[in-house]
Scaffold this motif. Structure first.
Motif, PDB file in Angstrom:
ATOM      1  N   PRO A   3       8.599  21.408  15.794  1.00 24.59           N
ATOM      2  CA  PRO A   3       7.767  21.333  17.012  1.00 24.59           C
ATOM      3  C   PRO A   3       6.303  21.741  16.776  1.00 24.59           C
ATOM      4  O   PRO A   3       5.406  21.171  17.405  1.00 24.59           O
ATOM      5  CB  PRO A   3       8.463  22.295  17.982  1.00 24.59           C
ATOM      6  CG  PRO A   3       9.895  22.281  17.556  1.00 24.59           C
ATOM      7  CD  PRO A   3       9.858  22.153  16.055  1.00 24.59           C
ATOM      8  N   LYS A  27      -0.233  11.795   6.061  1.00 19.13           N
ATOM      9  CA  LYS A  27      -0.766  13.137   6.315  1.00 19.13           C
ATOM     10  C   LYS A  27      -1.326  13.776   5.055  1.00 19.13           C
ATOM     11  O   LYS A  27      -2.313  14.510   5.112  1.00 19.13           O
ATOM     12  CB  LYS A  27       0.313  14.047   6.916  1.00 19.13           C
ATOM     13  CG  LYS A  27       0.792  13.607   8.275  1.00 19.13           C
ATOM     14  CD  LYS A  27      -0.152  13.910   9.417  1.00 19.13           C
ATOM     15  CE  LYS A  27      -1.291  13.020   9.607  1.00 19.13           C
ATOM     16  NZ  LYS A  27      -2.268  13.291  10.600  1.00 19.13           N
ATOM     17  N   GLU A  83       9.727   9.244   7.884  1.00 24.57           N
ATOM     18  CA  GLU A  83       9.099  10.531   7.593  1.00 24.57           C
ATOM     19  C   GLU A  83       8.361  10.494   6.257  1.00 24.57           C
ATOM     20  O   GLU A  83       7.333  11.149   6.103  1.00 24.57           O
ATOM     21  CB  GLU A  83      10.135  11.654   7.617  1.00 24.57           C
ATOM     22  CG  GLU A  83      10.568  12.046   9.000  1.00 24.57           C
ATOM     23  CD  GLU A  83      11.506  13.240   9.019  1.00 24.57           C
ATOM     24  OE1 GLU A  83      11.899  13.749   7.951  1.00 24.57           O
ATOM     25  OE2 GLU A  83      11.843  13.672  10.140  1.00 24.57           O
ATOM     26  N   GLU A 100       3.482   7.584  12.850  1.00 25.23           N
ATOM     27  CA  GLU A 100       4.313   8.416  13.718  1.00 25.23           C
ATOM     28  C   GLU A 100       5.208   7.573  14.617  1.00 25.23           C
ATOM     29  O   GLU A 100       6.361   7.926  14.860  1.00 25.23           O
ATOM     30  CB  GLU A 100       3.451   9.341  14.573  1.00 25.23           C
ATOM     31  CG  GLU A 100       2.798  10.461  13.826  1.00 25.23           C
ATOM     32  CD  GLU A 100       3.768  11.546  13.368  1.00 25.23           C
ATOM     33  OE1 GLU A 100       4.949  11.542  13.778  1.00 25.23           O
ATOM     34  OE2 GLU A 100       3.336  12.410  12.605  1.00 25.23           O
ATOM     35  N   TYR A 149       4.455  18.720  15.406  1.00 28.41           N
ATOM     36  CA  TYR A 149       4.149  17.716  16.425  1.00 28.41           C
ATOM     37  C   TYR A 149       3.149  18.212  17.463  1.00 28.41           C
ATOM     38  O   TYR A 149       2.379  17.418  18.006  1.00 28.41           O
ATOM     39  CB  TYR A 149       5.438  17.199  17.063  1.00 28.41           C
ATOM     40  CG  TYR A 149       6.199  16.330  16.075  1.00 28.41           C
ATOM     41  CD1 TYR A 149       5.709  15.082  15.703  1.00 28.41           C
ATOM     42  CD2 TYR A 149       7.364  16.781  15.476  1.00 28.41           C
ATOM     43  CE1 TYR A 149       6.360  14.297  14.769  1.00 28.41           C
ATOM     44  CE2 TYR A 149       8.031  16.001  14.537  1.00 28.41           C
ATOM     45  CZ  TYR A 149       7.523  14.762  14.192  1.00 28.41           C
ATOM     46  OH  TYR A 149       8.161  13.989  13.263  1.00 28.41           O
ATOM     47  N   SER A 150       3.114  19.497  17.717  1.00 29.35           N
ATOM     48  CA  SER A 150       2.101  20.048  18.627  1.00 29.35           C
ATOM     49  C   SER A 150       0.707  19.905  18.025  1.00 29.35           C
ATOM     50  O   SER A 150      -0.239  19.463  18.703  1.00 29.35           O
ATOM     51  CB  SER A 150       2.386  21.520  18.911  1.00 29.35           C
ATOM     52  OG  SER A 150       3.589  21.659  19.592  1.00 29.35           O
ATOM     53  N   GLN A 156      -0.065  17.818  15.658  1.00 33.72           N
ATOM     54  CA  GLN A 156      -0.311  16.378  15.547  1.00 33.72           C
ATOM     55  C   GLN A 156      -0.873  15.819  16.842  1.00 33.72           C
ATOM     56  O   GLN A 156      -1.808  15.019  16.834  1.00 33.72           O
ATOM     57  CB  GLN A 156       0.988  15.658  15.177  1.00 33.72           C
ATOM     58  CG  GLN A 156       0.820  14.169  14.994  1.00 33.72           C
ATOM     59  CD  GLN A 156      -0.082  13.852  13.838  1.00 33.72           C
ATOM     60  OE1 GLN A 156       0.345  13.861  12.703  1.00 33.72           O
ATOM     61  NE2 GLN A 156      -1.343  13.596  14.109  1.00 33.72           N
ATOM     62  N   THR A 157      -0.332  16.258  17.961  1.00 33.68           N
ATOM     63  CA  THR A 157      -0.827  15.813  19.268  1.00 33.68           C
ATOM     64  C   THR A 157      -2.267  16.274  19.477  1.00 33.68           C
ATOM     65  O   THR A 157      -3.118  15.489  19.908  1.00 33.68           O
ATOM     66  CB  THR A 157       0.087  16.344  20.384  1.00 33.68           C
ATOM     67  OG1 THR A 157       1.415  15.854  20.162  1.00 33.68           O
ATOM     68  CG2 THR A 157      -0.407  15.926  21.758  1.00 33.68           C
ATOM     69  N   PHE A 186       8.875  18.853   9.702  1.00 32.72           N
ATOM     70  CA  PHE A 186       8.511  18.121  10.915  1.00 32.72           C
ATOM     71  C   PHE A 186       9.145  18.813  12.123  1.00 32.72           C
ATOM     72  O   PHE A 186      10.074  18.317  12.734  1.00 32.72           O
ATOM     73  CB  PHE A 186       8.948  16.661  10.796  1.00 32.72           C
ATOM     74  CG  PHE A 186       8.295  15.961   9.657  1.00 32.72           C
ATOM     75  CD1 PHE A 186       6.963  15.598   9.726  1.00 32.72           C
ATOM     76  CD2 PHE A 186       9.000  15.685   8.489  1.00 32.72           C
ATOM     77  CE1 PHE A 186       6.339  14.960   8.667  1.00 32.72           C
ATOM     78  CE2 PHE A 186       8.388  15.041   7.431  1.00 32.72           C
ATOM     79  CZ  PHE A 186       7.060  14.677   7.515  1.00 32.72           C
TER      80      PHE A 186
END
Length: 148
Positions: free
Chosen positions: A109, A40, A33, A28, A112-113, A115-116, A107
């Motif tokens: 939001p 992933k 990508e 990341e 990434y949410s 992923q966090t 990819f």
């Protein structure tokens, strides 16, 4: 035999989760990508190693405890439901969701949410498993407990 299976399976599980976490973070932060997608989509295949290792570590740990619940064994046993719940309810679904999104190159939001969330939950499991390993090493006498 359990005295061999337990530490080997536990170390394998810890290393596998650590590999997932580090490869995710590095891809990341520093990779394309395409690399993020590859990472992933590979992680769910790692479950074929991780789930048996966690099962073997947990089962052998319960057998080795022989019903004892005090001291370091008790501390390890108290962490296990949190480790399992985090894995089953957060980490596995997140990894499968992220693999699906990465396969489709989405990819966004939401990716990434999640992923966090996965990185935070993964760090929590790494911490809990590391504490269990530390306590196991103390029980074997390979680590000394710090004076209070």
């Amino acid at each position: 035999m359990l005295k061999i299976i337990h530490p080997v399976a536990g170390a394998l599980a810890l290393l596998t989760i650590g590999t997932f976490w580090v490869s995710t973070a590095l891809s990341e932060l520093f990779a394309s990508e395409a690399t993020v997608s590859a990472v992933k989509m590979t992680i769910p295949w790692g479950f074929l190693l991780l789930i048996p290792a966690l099962t073997a570590a947990g089962g052998s740990g319960f057998a080795l405890a022989k019903g004892r619940r005090a001291g370091l064994i008790g501390a390890k046993l108290k962490r296990m439901p949190w480790i399992a719940a985090n894995g089953i309810l957060v980490l596995i679904p997140s990894a499968l969701f992220l693999a699906s999104k990465a396969r489709d190159a989405e990819f966004d939001p939401l990716f990434y949410s999640v992923q966090t969330l996965e990185l935070v939950a993964g760090a929590a499991n790494l911490t809990l498993l590391s504490l269990n390993m530390r306590d196991g090493l103390r029980m074997k006498g390979w680590l000394r407990a710090r004076p209070a």
